[in-house]
Design a protein around this motif. Structure first.
Motif, mmCIF file in Angstrom:
data_model
loop_
_atom_site.group_PDB
_atom_site.id
_atom_site.type_symbol
_atom_site.label_atom_id
_atom_site.label_comp_id
_atom_site.label_asym_id
_atom_site.label_seq_id
_atom_site.Cartn_x
_atom_site.Cartn_y
_atom_site.Cartn_z
ATOM 1 N N TRP A 20 -23.853 57.209 27.623
ATOM 2 C CA TRP A 20 -24.103 56.996 25.889
ATOM 3 C C TRP A 20 -25.563 56.152 26.011
ATOM 4 N N LEU A 73 -19.060 57.594 15.916
ATOM 5 C CA LEU A 73 -18.377 57.818 17.522
ATOM 6 C C LEU A 73 -17.105 58.805 17.986
ATOM 7 N N ARG A 99 -23.783 47.520 16.872
ATOM 8 C CA ARG A 99 -23.806 49.365 16.509
ATOM 9 C C ARG A 99 -22.957 49.092 14.999
ATOM 10 N N TRP A 131 -25.149 58.694 18.816
ATOM 11 C CA TRP A 131 -25.568 58.430 19.983
ATOM 12 C C TRP A 131 -25.697 59.304 21.016
#
Length: 249
Positions: free
Chosen positions: A106, A78, A51, A114
């Motif tokens: 997730w 996030l 990520r 996400w």
């Protein structure tokens, strides 16, 4: 407000505020093998590594963007996903969803935030600040810092900024709940892990209740073409008018 809301219906209502507030509860998602528990995100080094690398590419690539900058921006995205939905559920319906490290799921998306899904939606037995900070955010920050040398102060500042941002968006979408949003967001910011991350100031439009100024910078100004955010310590000194800041090379 639904007089007898379930966690599922409360989460569905919160999702209407915007995409960062969405946590799915459809049981049909169980058939999708790509869902993974949040615990995997902090225990398996590969998803976070990937990520951060993806965010670094989107921001300009390894030659232009430091890894710690990409890690900071990735964490902020996030964090915004993790805090927004539960905050809205608490404000709008007086419920705290049990977004535990095992229940919250997730899956990877290359085109945006996400997605999140709660396999067994139910109420938590602990207050919202503890659920978010102790169960999710503290382990996530620890996992990011174990992989990239980025300041804990920066990352906790990102979390605090995400809480304040969720409060602002929720208040704009549901003005009747603006006061409750300010109260619940303040309770989260009062958690010991976040208490030094910023200052709550007299409200300036469009804020209701209070405005937020963080005591750190997310480092976005170090991205080519980037800048500073409205709550950044670089543009909002504690004791006076805003100042401009030049990006450091």
């Amino acid at each position: 407000m639904d007089p007898t809301p379930t966690v599922s219906s409360a989460l569905a209502d919160a999702a209407r505020v915007g995409p960062f507030f969405e946590i799915g509860t459809n049981p049909a998602e169980e058939a999708d093998p790509t869902w993974r528990p949040f615990r995997d995100l902090v225990e398996d080094p590969e998803p976070l590594r990937a990520r951060i690398a993806h965010v670094r590419t989107v921001l300009g690539g390894a030659d232009a963007v430091e890894e710690r900058v990409a890690a900071s921006i990735a964490l902020q995205g996030l964090a915004a996903r993790l805090v927004s939905g539960p905050l809205a559920v608490a404000v709008l319906h007086g419920l705290v969803p049990a977004v535990t490290a095992d229940a919250l799921q997730w899956r990877v998306s290359m085109t945006g935030p996400w997605p999140l899904w709660l396999a067994s939606p139910g109420p938590a037995s602990t207050p919202l600040p503890d659920v978010l900070v102790d169960e999710l955010l503290a382990p996530l920050i620890g996992a990011v810092r174990a992989r990239v040398g980025v300041s804990a102060k920066v990352l906790w500042g990102n979390v605090a900024s995400s809480v304040a941002g969720a409060k602002r968006v929720l208040a704009a979408d549901r003005p009747v709940s603006a006061g409750a949003a300010a109260r619940v967001a303040a309770e989260i910011l009062d958690h010991p892990a976040l208490a030094g991350a910023g200052d709550r100031l007299p409200a300036a439009p469009p804020d209701v209740g209070w405005s937020f100024r963080r005591r750190s910078c997310c480092l976005y100004y170090r991205v080519p073409g980037g800048g500073t955010c409205g709550d950044c310590v670089l543009t909002s000194p504690r004791a006076g008018a805003p100042r401009s800041a030049r990006p450091r090379s």
